[in-house]
Write a protein that holds these residues in place. Sequence first.
Motif: not given
Length: 289
Positions: A254-261
């Motif tokens: 979830d953290e990775l998806s929120v801060n994904c580029f």
Amino acid sequence: MQNSTLDSSFVNRLKQILASRYGKGLQIRQLMDLSELQSDEDAFTRGRDLHVPIKVNGSYLGTAVVPSADDLNQEKRQGVTQLIRMVLEPAMYKWYLDQRESNLMEISKANLNLENVHLFAEEMPSIDELLKEDNDTAQSRGLDLISHLIHLEGRSETTNKKVALQLHEMTGRWAFVPFNDIKGQLHSSFDICKLGAMTIFIENVESLNAAEQELLMDYLSEDHLSDEPLVITSTNLKADELQQVEALGANLRDELSVNCFEVDRAPLSTQGLKEVLELFFMKDAPENA
């Protein structure tokens, strides 16, 4: 062809740390005689001086020289070598990629045959020339982040790393360190915080084991100051594929998806990439009263 500049702030910071921690100076020179190298990775001694070759993407761009280092024991020599590479390799690697991109553009414009063209001339610019302060870099340094985690999704590991280095430079952090190089020293969120304003780069985030994921989540669950580490993760997997990696905890996914580029959708030019990264991850500068 235009030459990029190497950000001198990292070199100056490195000189200060070497002087305060080891009482040693630092010189940076072009590496002219490759026959003096004992291996691709080893530092070596010439007279009383310690020489640390800087290797970037298979090419030697220079060597860091620590004068009168013969009084350092093996542990301190290793510490000096690791510190020098930790600071200089990312800065020179970014210069290498920028220079290569610039040269390829010029070659393309001139319709030259790539098989007969060397992207780096035999007479490379001196390290002193590369260390001239870049005004645009100086103006952009120190931008505040909206998060201490940035996740990069892209098919090319080289391009992912280039974007990571661009973010590292934009935020004015003094060292860029692969997580695998320091993970043995990290046992708590506090250990990470103590590293200061550096960038920790985690390639192939899906390969983290359970303990490493827990450590990362402990750090990300807390609020952090601007002088504490930025964590940049990367993967070659698409978002939906990463979500299917069961070994990766749900909270971290979830953290990775929120801060994904999405790197593959980013502009190809350095300036365009910089503008997009600022838009995505940098706080707006406060207006003057």
